[in-house]
Write a protein that holds these residues in place. Structure first.
Motif, mmCIF file in Angstrom:
data_model
loop_
_atom_site.group_PDB
_atom_site.id
_atom_site.type_symbol
_atom_site.label_atom_id
_atom_site.label_comp_id
_atom_site.label_asym_id
_atom_site.label_seq_id
_atom_site.Cartn_x
_atom_site.Cartn_y
_atom_site.Cartn_z
ATOM 1 N N LYS A 61 0.833 -1.205 0.000
ATOM 2 C CA LYS A 61 0.000 0.000 0.000
ATOM 3 C C LYS A 61 0.869 1.257 0.000
ATOM 4 N N GLU A 77 -0.171 -0.486 -11.504
ATOM 5 C CA GLU A 77 -0.934 -1.698 -11.825
ATOM 6 C C GLU A 77 -0.349 -2.920 -11.112
ATOM 7 N N LYS A 80 -1.288 -2.807 -7.430
ATOM 8 C CA LYS A 80 -2.689 -3.166 -7.206
ATOM 9 C C LYS A 80 -2.894 -4.674 -7.296
ATOM 10 N N ILE A 81 -2.217 -5.300 -8.234
ATOM 11 C CA ILE A 81 -2.292 -6.761 -8.352
ATOM 12 C C ILE A 81 -1.729 -7.407 -7.088
ATOM 13 N N ILE A 83 -1.567 -6.142 -4.083
ATOM 14 C CA ILE A 83 -2.495 -5.910 -2.973
ATOM 15 C C ILE A 83 -3.654 -6.905 -3.022
ATOM 16 N N SER A 84 -4.181 -7.139 -4.223
ATOM 17 C CA SER A 84 -5.303 -8.083 -4.336
ATOM 18 C C SER A 84 -4.875 -9.505 -3.986
ATOM 19 N N ILE A 85 -3.649 -9.879 -4.330
ATOM 20 C CA ILE A 85 -3.165 -11.227 -4.010
ATOM 21 C C ILE A 85 -2.920 -11.373 -2.509
ATOM 22 N N SER A 87 -4.236 -9.688 -0.116
ATOM 23 C CA SER A 87 -5.481 -9.557 0.651
ATOM 24 C C SER A 87 -6.202 -10.891 0.815
ATOM 25 N N ARG A 88 -5.925 -11.862 -0.051
ATOM 26 C CA ARG A 88 -6.548 -13.184 0.078
ATOM 27 C C ARG A 88 -6.150 -13.880 1.377
ATOM 28 N N GLU A 92 -11.177 -10.928 6.740
ATOM 29 C CA GLU A 92 -12.051 -9.889 6.199
ATOM 30 C C GLU A 92 -11.898 -8.617 7.027
#
Length: 147
Positions: A61, A77, A80-81, A83-85, A87-88, A92
């Protein structure tokens, strides 16, 4: 199944699907966990694993913010990829309402009345929100609700 086992399985899937970006990020997380295990000399608890994954997320971040300041679309980009990985592997995230409820309860429990009690409130809130909320967000909400 431990986080390390999950990572190993996800690394295999990424290798089979030839997803180089995901593979690199998953290997970084795995290496971070293994290095910490070596330093500790023992297996990590799930809380310690969560701390390491949270650290990985925070780094990504912060990198994203820097890339946006530098106007580097290619790196934005990738961040962001990443971060999405990452976050798994985090629980929650708490909603603003849930976070406010936890902070309000903490303020009442330590009988906070001014900013002098900020540290006491944070000491109660952070263990409850570890990995479930961003520390800066918690910090800002505590300041808002105390004053």
């Amino acid at each position: 199944m431990s986080l390390l086992d999950t990572l190993n399985n996800d690394i295999k899937v990424a290798m089979r699907s030839k997803d180089k970006e995901a593979l690199a990020i998953l290997r970084m997380i795995k290496t971070s966990i293994q290095n910490e295990q070596i330093n500790k000399g023992d297996a990590l608890s799930s809380e310690e694993e969560l701390t390491l994954v949270s650290r990985e997320m925070k780094q990504r971040k912060e990198a994203l913010v820097e890339f946006e300041k530098a106007d580097r679309a290619d790196l934005i980009e990738q961040a962001k990829i990443g971060i999405s990985i990452v976050s798994r592997y985090l629980p929650e995230q708490l909603s603003d309402e849930e976070l406010r409820a936890i902070i309000t309860e903490a303020i009442a429990s330590v009988d906070a009345s001014s900013m002098k009690d900020f540290g006491k409130v944070m000491g109660v809130v952070m263990p409850k929100t570890k990995g479930k909320a961003d520390g800066q967000k918690v910090n800002a909400l505590v300041k808002e609700l105390i004053s």
